[in-house]
Design a protein around this motif. Structure first.
Motif, PDB file in Angstrom:
ATOM      1  N   PHE A  25       5.318   8.598  56.417  1.00 12.60           N
ATOM      2  CA  PHE A  25       4.003   7.824  55.698  1.00 12.60           C
ATOM      3  C   PHE A  25       3.151   7.474  56.935  1.00 12.60           C
ATOM      4  N   ASP A  26       3.746   7.475  58.434  1.00  6.67           N
ATOM      5  CA  ASP A  26       2.800   7.408  59.301  1.00  6.67           C
ATOM      6  C   ASP A  26       2.126   8.575  59.768  1.00  6.67           C
ATOM      7  N   VAL A  27       0.945   9.100  58.930  1.00 12.25           N
ATOM      8  CA  VAL A  27       0.734  10.498  59.047  1.00 12.25           C
ATOM      9  C   VAL A  27      -0.024  10.751  60.231  1.00 12.25           C
ATOM     10  N   ASN A  28      -0.719   9.872  61.012  1.00 13.37           N
ATOM     11  CA  ASN A  28      -1.591  10.056  62.105  1.00 13.37           C
ATOM     12  C   ASN A  28      -0.672   9.598  63.441  1.00 13.37           C
ATOM     13  N   LYS A  32       2.312   3.062  63.099  1.00  8.18           N
ATOM     14  CA  LYS A  32       2.150   2.109  62.174  1.00  8.18           C
ATOM     15  C   LYS A  32       1.599   2.641  60.695  1.00  8.18           C
ATOM     16  N   ILE A  33       1.768   2.226  59.593  1.00  6.83           N
ATOM     17  CA  ILE A  33       1.437   2.709  58.341  1.00  6.83           C
ATOM     18  C   ILE A  33       0.334   1.708  57.919  1.00  6.83           C
ATOM     19  N   SER A  34      -0.947   2.223  57.709  1.00  8.04           N
ATOM     20  CA  SER A  34      -1.895   1.770  57.147  1.00  8.04           C
ATOM     21  C   SER A  34      -2.025   1.779  55.782  1.00  8.04           C
ATOM     22  N   MET A  58       1.375  -3.884  50.623  1.00  8.90           N
ATOM     23  CA  MET A  58       1.331  -3.772  51.951  1.00  8.90           C
ATOM     24  C   MET A  58       1.407  -5.454  52.412  1.00  8.90           C
ATOM     25  N   ALA A  59       0.996  -6.452  51.801  1.00 11.24           N
ATOM     26  CA  ALA A  59       1.171  -7.816  51.899  1.00 11.24           C
ATOM     27  C   ALA A  59       2.601  -8.240  51.798  1.00 11.24           C
ATOM     28  N   ASP A  60       3.768  -7.627  51.009  1.00  5.29           N
ATOM     29  CA  ASP A  60       4.953  -7.993  50.841  1.00  5.29           C
ATOM     30  C   ASP A  60       5.761  -7.379  52.109  1.00  5.29           C
ATOM     31  N   ILE A  61       5.298  -5.988  52.656  1.00  2.00           N
ATOM     32  CA  ILE A  61       6.034  -5.743  53.744  1.00  2.00           C
ATOM     33  C   ILE A  61       5.650  -6.078  55.204  1.00  2.00           C
ATOM     34  N   ASP A  62       4.059  -6.412  55.356  1.00  2.00           N
ATOM     35  CA  ASP A  62       3.514  -6.615  56.421  1.00  2.00           C
ATOM     36  C   ASP A  62       3.700  -8.155  56.898  1.00  2.00           C
ATOM     37  N   THR A  63       4.917  -8.378  57.519  1.00  2.00           N
ATOM     38  CA  THR A  63       5.366 -10.040  57.559  1.00  2.00           C
ATOM     39  C   THR A  63       4.372 -10.401  58.789  1.00  2.00           C
ATOM     40  N   PHE A  68      -1.095  -3.640  58.998  1.00  2.00           N
ATOM     41  CA  PHE A  68      -0.364  -2.484  59.145  1.00  2.00           C
ATOM     42  C   PHE A  68       1.165  -2.658  59.012  1.00  2.00           C
ATOM     43  N   ILE A  69       1.921  -1.761  58.757  1.00  2.00           N
ATOM     44  CA  ILE A  69       3.273  -1.732  58.595  1.00  2.00           C
ATOM     45  C   ILE A  69       4.230  -1.259  59.658  1.00  2.00           C
ATOM     46  N   SER A  70       4.611  -1.890  60.601  1.00  2.78           N
ATOM     47  CA  SER A  70       5.160  -1.375  61.779  1.00  2.78           C
ATOM     48  C   SER A  70       6.616  -0.683  61.206  1.00  2.78           C
TER      49      SER A  70
END
Length: 160
Positions: A25-28, A32-34, A58-63, A68-70
């Motif tokens: 998922f972290d293509v770059n 972090k996942i945008s 994103m809102a559910d996972i990005d605590t 971004f999702i770490s």
């Protein structure tokens, strides 16, 4: 380490597996996942997930609410630690994942379908490789992965 529930988990629990999926998922590769990366992966998998839906995910996972999702947030999600009152043990998410692989919607994942999805995700493997992957979880010997076999595979449960 004690488990928090007697229910079998259908989430990734092995940290190496979590890191491998995260890196897809972290293509770059920035750690972090945008939202854009999440949308791109969903499209590559053939999902027509809307931007609104991605923003909800994103809102559910990005605590920590940094946009971004770490890896830590992703690992928590994979272990099933979400704020939702979802008591199905992740079955809806698992069914959704299964349906992404079941391209012809016949309830079975073939080696060809698996190969197509993995190719879209940038994996370089042959149809023969995919056939061997399927054989490793194909408990009824029909040459396909059905939903029950997929659940066992994803939960790392021993075949019965």
């Amino acid at each position: 380490m004690a488990t928090e529930s007697n229910k079998p988990s259908v989430y990734l629990t092995n940290l190496d597996e979590v890191k491998q999926v995260f890196s897809r998922f972290d293509v770059n590769g920035d750690g972090k996942i945008s939202a854009v990366e999440l949308v791109d992966v969903m499209k590559a998998l053939g999902s027509d997930t809307s931007l609104d839906e991605v923003n909800r995910i994103m809102a559910d996972i990005d605590t920590d609410c940094d946009g971004f999702i770490s890896l830590e947030e992703f690992a928590g999600f994979c272990k099933g630690k979400s704020g939702e009152e979802d008591d199905d043990g992740g079955m809806k998410e698992l069914q959704d994942a299964f349906e992404l692989y079941d391209l012809n919607k016949n309830g079975l994942i073939s080696a060809k379908e698996l190969h197509q999805i993995l190719s879209r995700l940038g994996e370089s493997c042959s149809v023969d490789d995919c056939t061997n992957m399927i054989k490793s979880v194909d408990s009824d010997g029909d040459g396909y992965v059905n939903f029950e076999e997929f659940k066992k595979m994803m939960s790392n449960s021993p075949s019965k």
